[in-house]
Design an enzyme around this catalytic site. Structure first.
Site, short mmCIF file in Angstrom:
data_model
loop_
_atom_site.label_atom_id
_atom_site.label_comp_id
_atom_site.label_asym_id
_atom_site.label_seq_id
_atom_site.Cartn_x
_atom_site.Cartn_y
_atom_site.Cartn_z
N TYR A 85 10.40 10.02 1.35
CA TYR A 85 10.45 9.01 0.25
C TYR A 85 11.03 9.47 -1.08
O TYR A 85 11.50 8.67 -1.93
CB TYR A 85 9.22 8.33 -0.09
CG TYR A 85 8.73 7.51 1.29
CD1 TYR A 85 9.29 6.35 1.48
CD2 TYR A 85 7.66 8.20 1.95
CE1 TYR A 85 8.80 5.68 2.65
CE2 TYR A 85 6.80 7.47 2.95
CZ TYR A 85 7.63 6.26 3.45
OH TYR A 85 7.09 5.61 4.51
N PRO B 138 0.79 -1.20 -0.08
CA PRO B 138 0.06 0.05 -0.01
C PRO B 138 0.74 1.32 0.14
O PRO B 138 1.82 1.39 0.66
CB PRO B 138 -0.92 -0.07 1.19
CG PRO B 138 -0.12 -1.24 2.19
CD PRO B 138 0.38 -2.08 1.24
N ASN B 139 0.23 2.02 -0.81
CA ASN B 139 0.80 3.47 -0.79
C ASN B 139 2.49 3.63 -1.59
O ASN B 139 2.70 4.71 -1.73
CB ASN B 139 1.05 4.18 0.51
CG ASN B 139 -0.39 4.23 1.10
OD1 ASN B 139 -1.42 4.71 0.54
ND2 ASN B 139 -0.51 3.87 2.38
N HIS C 253 12.61 -1.99 2.70
CA HIS C 253 11.79 -0.59 3.02
C HIS C 253 12.91 0.46 2.48
O HIS C 253 13.88 0.42 2.68
CB HIS C 253 11.61 -0.43 4.45
CG HIS C 253 10.77 -1.65 5.00
ND1 HIS C 253 9.56 -1.33 4.69
CD2 HIS C 253 11.12 -2.62 5.75
CE1 HIS C 253 8.88 -2.43 5.48
NE2 HIS C 253 9.66 -3.53 5.88
N ARG D 140 3.77 11.37 -1.99
CA ARG D 140 3.62 11.05 -0.43
C ARG D 140 4.94 11.51 0.21
O ARG D 140 5.95 11.11 -0.43
CB ARG D 140 3.29 9.62 -0.22
CG ARG D 140 4.30 8.56 -0.38
CD ARG D 140 4.13 7.06 -0.12
NE ARG D 140 3.84 6.96 1.30
CZ ARG D 140 4.03 5.99 1.93
NH1 ARG D 140 4.72 4.83 1.21
NH2 ARG D 140 3.77 5.55 2.99
N ALA E 272 2.88 -0.45 5.07
CA ALA E 272 2.39 -0.65 6.56
C ALA E 272 1.96 -1.97 7.00
O ALA E 272 1.94 -2.24 8.16
CB ALA E 272 1.22 0.63 6.75
N ASN F 289 7.99 -5.20 -0.62
CA ASN F 289 7.90 -4.19 0.34
C ASN F 289 6.51 -4.00 0.74
O ASN F 289 5.54 -3.63 0.11
CB ASN F 289 8.42 -2.94 -0.45
CG ASN F 289 8.32 -1.61 0.61
OD1 ASN F 289 7.70 -1.65 1.66
ND2 ASN F 289 8.85 -0.39 0.34
N ARG G 256 12.49 5.59 12.58
CA ARG G 256 11.26 6.24 12.35
C ARG G 256 10.41 5.93 13.73
O ARG G 256 11.01 5.46 14.84
CB ARG G 256 10.54 6.02 11.18
CG ARG G 256 11.38 6.50 9.92
CD ARG G 256 10.65 6.27 8.61
NE ARG G 256 9.24 6.88 8.67
CZ ARG G 256 8.58 6.45 7.76
NH1 ARG G 256 8.78 5.68 6.84
NH2 ARG G 256 7.30 7.07 7.65
N GLU H 236 12.64 -8.56 2.54
CA GLU H 236 11.82 -7.54 2.84
C GLU H 236 12.55 -6.16 2.40
O GLU H 236 13.89 -6.16 2.96
CB GLU H 236 11.24 -7.65 4.14
CG GLU H 236 10.62 -6.54 4.43
CD GLU H 236 10.02 -6.65 6.07
OE1 GLU H 236 9.35 -7.72 5.94
OE2 GLU H 236 10.12 -5.73 6.83
C1 DQA Z 1 7.82 1.62 3.83
C2 DQA Z 1 7.85 1.92 5.47
C3 DQA Z 1 6.47 1.65 6.18
O1 DQA Z 1 6.57 1.84 7.71
C4 DQA Z 1 5.61 2.37 5.54
O2 DQA Z 1 4.21 2.33 6.12
C5 DQA Z 1 5.59 2.44 4.22
C6 DQA Z 1 6.93 2.48 3.52
C7 DQA Z 1 9.26 2.14 3.25
O3 DQA Z 1 9.50 1.34 2.18
O4 DQA Z 1 10.01 2.66 3.97
O5 DQA Z 1 4.68 2.59 3.55
O6 DQA Z 1 7.82 0.26 3.97
#
Ligand code: DQA
Length: 146
Positions: free
Chosen positions: A22, A9-10, A100, A17, A77, A74, A107, A98
């Site tokens: 990011y 997501p996102n 990020h 965003r 959240a 990835n 954070r 995984e």
């Molecule tokens: C993320 C880190 C997560 O905590 C966050 O919710 C994201 C992006 C990252 O790539 O840094 O959506 O996965």
């Protein structure tokens, strides 16, 4: 060698965003960067994204039947909430890394816990888009060693 990158997501909102976290680069541009990096190699890369937890599980299950050699995920959240994604990664028995973009450990505290990382062979965080490249390189070594 077939590798699937699955973004949660996102992640498709990169460039829109929280740019201070990011960066300004768009999702499309990041995907092209990853694909171009491995273009001249024997590594075949597919990139998928979903904002929906169940859809991500469907994609992981499909990856099992389509015999992917490795997965880079990835989970956004869902990293910090999803036992269902943990179970899905465990179920398919495909080596998964995984990633990020941000350093989740620097954070908020709720980002320090990953439900999904224990199902993975490794985790890369804090290197932005380079994290995907590092994860793929790690996967290649892992798969060739097996
Ligand atoms: C993320 C880190 C997560 O905590 C966050 O919710 C994201 C992006 C990252 O790539 O840094 O959506 O996965």
């Amino acid at each position: 060698m077939k590798i699937l990158i699955l973004n949660g997501p996102n992640i498709n909102f990169l460039g829109i965003r929280e740019k201070e976290i990011y960066g300004k680069e768009t999702y499309e541009s990041m995907c092209n960067y990853i694909l171009n990096t491995f273009e001249e190699t024997d590594v075949e890369i597919d990139i998928l994204q979903s904002n929906i937890e169940g859809e991500m599980i469907n994609i992981l299950q499909k990856a099992y039947f389509e015999k992917y050699d490795g997965i880079v995920i990835n989970p956004g959240a869902y990293t910090h909430t999803s036992i269902a994604l943990f179970d899905a990664i465990k179920s398919i028995e495909i080596p998964t890394v995984e990633v990020h973009l941000s350093n989740v450990h620097q954070r908020e505290e709720f980002r320090h816990k990953s439900f999904t990382a224990p199902a993975c062979i490794g985790q890369v965080c804090g290197f932005g888009k380079e994290g995907y490249i590092l994860a793929i390189e790690g996967l290649i070594v892992h798969i060739k060693d097996k």
